[in-house]
Design an enzyme around this catalytic site. Structure first.
Site, PDB file in Angstrom:
ATOM      1  N   CYS A 161       0.780  -1.264  -0.152  1.00 47.89           N
ATOM      2  CA  CYS A 161      -0.086  -0.046  -0.039  1.00 47.89           C
ATOM      3  C   CYS A 161       0.792   1.344   0.003  1.00 47.89           C
ATOM      4  O   CYS A 161       1.892   1.479   0.666  1.00 47.89           O
ATOM      5  CB  CYS A 161      -0.888   0.127   1.194  1.00 47.89           C
ATOM      6  SG  CYS A 161      -2.379  -1.203   1.087  1.00 47.89           S
TER       7      CYS A 161
ATOM      8  N   ALA B 181      -3.210  -3.369  -2.641  1.00 54.85           N
ATOM      9  CA  ALA B 181      -4.458  -3.531  -2.154  1.00 54.85           C
ATOM     10  C   ALA B 181      -5.277  -2.307  -2.867  1.00 54.85           C
ATOM     11  O   ALA B 181      -5.021  -1.244  -2.423  1.00 54.85           O
ATOM     12  CB  ALA B 181      -4.415  -3.559  -0.355  1.00 54.85           C
TER      13      ALA B 181
ATOM     14  N   TYR C 146      -8.152  -7.908   7.283  1.00 51.82           N
ATOM     15  CA  TYR C 146      -9.044  -7.369   6.502  1.00 51.82           C
ATOM     16  C   TYR C 146     -10.219  -7.856   6.307  1.00 51.82           C
ATOM     17  O   TYR C 146     -10.370  -9.148   6.927  1.00 51.82           O
ATOM     18  CB  TYR C 146      -8.631  -6.564   5.199  1.00 51.82           C
ATOM     19  CG  TYR C 146      -7.424  -5.590   5.389  1.00 51.82           C
ATOM     20  CD1 TYR C 146      -7.511  -4.622   6.129  1.00 51.82           C
ATOM     21  CD2 TYR C 146      -6.269  -5.830   4.989  1.00 51.82           C
ATOM     22  CE1 TYR C 146      -6.530  -3.671   6.406  1.00 51.82           C
ATOM     23  CE2 TYR C 146      -5.067  -5.102   5.143  1.00 51.82           C
ATOM     24  CZ  TYR C 146      -5.181  -3.922   6.012  1.00 51.82           C
ATOM     25  OH  TYR C 146      -4.293  -2.881   6.213  1.00 51.82           O
TER      26      TYR C 146
ATOM     27  N   ARG D 127      -4.476 -14.090  -1.322  1.00 55.54           N
ATOM     28  CA  ARG D 127      -3.408 -13.783  -0.076  1.00 55.54           C
ATOM     29  C   ARG D 127      -4.218 -14.250   1.164  1.00 55.54           C
ATOM     30  O   ARG D 127      -5.265 -13.684   1.391  1.00 55.54           O
ATOM     31  CB  ARG D 127      -2.931 -12.710  -0.069  1.00 55.54           C
ATOM     32  CG  ARG D 127      -1.651 -12.318   0.743  1.00 55.54           C
ATOM     33  CD  ARG D 127      -0.935 -11.340   0.392  1.00 55.54           C
ATOM     34  NE  ARG D 127       0.685 -11.231   0.892  1.00 55.54           N
ATOM     35  CZ  ARG D 127       1.271 -10.181   1.044  1.00 55.54           C
ATOM     36  NH1 ARG D 127       0.973  -8.946   0.866  1.00 55.54           N
ATOM     37  NH2 ARG D 127       2.715 -10.362   1.566  1.00 55.54           N
TER      38      ARG D 127
ATOM     39  N   ARG E   1       9.338  -4.971   1.601  1.00 57.04           N
ATOM     40  CA  ARG E   1      10.206  -3.773   1.763  1.00 57.04           C
ATOM     41  C   ARG E   1      11.511  -4.035   1.341  1.00 57.04           C
ATOM     42  O   ARG E   1      11.987  -3.135   0.950  1.00 57.04           O
ATOM     43  CB  ARG E   1      10.227  -3.756   3.292  1.00 57.04           C
ATOM     44  CG  ARG E   1       8.939  -3.607   4.210  1.00 57.04           C
ATOM     45  CD  ARG E   1       9.026  -3.748   5.633  1.00 57.04           C
ATOM     46  NE  ARG E   1       7.828  -3.321   6.452  1.00 57.04           N
ATOM     47  CZ  ARG E   1       6.803  -3.987   6.471  1.00 57.04           C
ATOM     48  NH1 ARG E   1       6.795  -5.418   6.022  1.00 57.04           N
ATOM     49  NH2 ARG E   1       5.764  -3.557   7.189  1.00 57.04           N
TER      50      ARG E   1
END
Length: 370
Positions: A25, A57, A182, A230, A324
């Site tokens: 994101c 997302a 989520y 996912r 990352r």
């Protein structure tokens, strides 16, 4: 020969190697519209040499945004803005591009992370969140509204419409977001799902709505488009969602034609205790891969080429995703190819950048070309 740089297929979608750029994101959209930031961000990742790029997302309805800056695919303007970014990528890269479609559920209506990440106040544009049950994510947060039959139908239809927009955009694959606390994960986890109807209680009932969403999306797009999921393989909370339940869910997805499963963890509760360390989620992916006949993507503090190579070589997963690490080093696949004695695709504008001792790194690159 490096297995990490060997080709792989997700159904009909051919990948040049097994390096996946995980969805990350950016919280930089405007009314759900991809902006110049996305052109820069996704553009550089498209030149990375990875096998697959998954867009962050992307909310299927406005209520499903984590923040006001979330990317969306629920309006014509959203679709047009993303089309601009994709057109630029396609002009300069052959990388397959997927999109992660999601709904934040009770974790919606929040500040962006660099502003604290807490819930928005009404004066800041807060909206009423929705969830399987009227339970807030953390003490002191506003409770969500439990989705009724009409709400469930609306959310499912929103996933379908967003998937159809993704297909119309010419995207190569879809990943449904059922991880990180989520909405779809909220239905799966007994921590967030306390319903007493056909969508709560037993494992079978908690899986029902996420499986229905998957089935609806799978039916709404052509078979040439892989549809994967996912998941958070464990909540890292006693009595929560765990890897055994994840295996059952993965098996249900496989039976319904799921193209791949992307294995992450955590996110549904602030009580989680995550044993973070190099490759800490890989054993979860390995267990799921042993139980299902479906490609598995591992992710989670995979930072070094030899580490990624070992994961694939040991059969712990079929593909390895970077998050990352590739934000920090956008040409990570170039370094990996150099260290593993492989070749990687790079744009011709960069062919002259490879060191002399690695003159075959970019395959057919002509070093002396002006």
């Amino acid at each position: 020969m490096s297995l990490l740089f060997s080709p792989f297929s997700l159904g009909p979608l051919a990948l040049r190697n097994r390096i996946v750029i995980a969805p990350m994101c950016q919280y930089s959209a405007e009314d759900g519209n991809a902006a110049d930031w996305h052109l820069i961000h996704l553009g550089q990742l498209a030149l990375s040499g990875a096998g697959l790029l998954i867009i962050e997302a992307t909310a299927v309805e406005a209520l499903g945004r984590i923040t006001l800056g979330d990317l969306g695919l629920y309006t014509d303007d959203n679709q047009a803005a993303l089309a601009r970014v994709l057109a630029a990528i396609r002009r300069h890269s052959r990388i397959p591009v997927a999109i992660q479609l999601g709904h934040a559920g009770r974790k919606a209506s929040s500040h962006v992370p660099w502003a604290g990440g807490q819930c928005l106040a009404p004066a800041e544009g807060a909206w009423q969140t929705v969830a399987p049950s009227a339970l807030p994510h953390a003490p002191g947060e506003p409770p969500p509204t439990a989705l009724d039959a009409d709400g469930l139908a609306r959310v499912k239809a929103a996933f379908v419409r967003a998937a159809q927009r993704a297909d119309a955009l010419g995207l190569d694959a879809i990943e449904l977001h059922a991880a990180h606390g989520y909405l779809l994960h909220q239905f799966l986890s007994p921590i967030a799902n306390r319903r007493e109807d056909e969508f709560g209680g037993s494992l079978e009932r908690r899986m029902r709505f996420p499986l229905e969403v998957f089935e609806a999306v799978r039916a709404a797009v052509p078979q040439r488009m892989p549809v994967g999921v996912r998941i958070s393989a464990t909540d890292w909370v006693e009595g929560g969602w765990d890897v055994d339940q994840s295996i059952a869910f993965a098996q249900g997805l496989a039976q319904r034609g799921c193209s791949f499963i992307h294995v992450s963890s955590g996110g549904v509760s602030p009580q989680q205790k995550i044993p973070v360390g190099p490759g800490y989620q890989v054993p979860l992916a390995e267990r799921i891969r042993a139980a299902v006949d479906m490609p598995v993507i591992a992710v989670g503090l995979v930072t070094e080429p030899q580490q990624a190579e070992a994961i694939v070589a040991a059969g712990q997963s079929d593909l390895v995703a970077l998050a990352r690490a590739i934000l920090f080093e956008p040409h990570w696949p170039w370094r990996a190819a150099a260290e593993l004695g492989a070749q990687v695709e790079a744009p011709p504008q960069y062919w002259r950048s490879q060191p002399r001792e690695l003159k075959a790194l970019f395959g057919d690159a002509r070093i002396g070309q002006r």
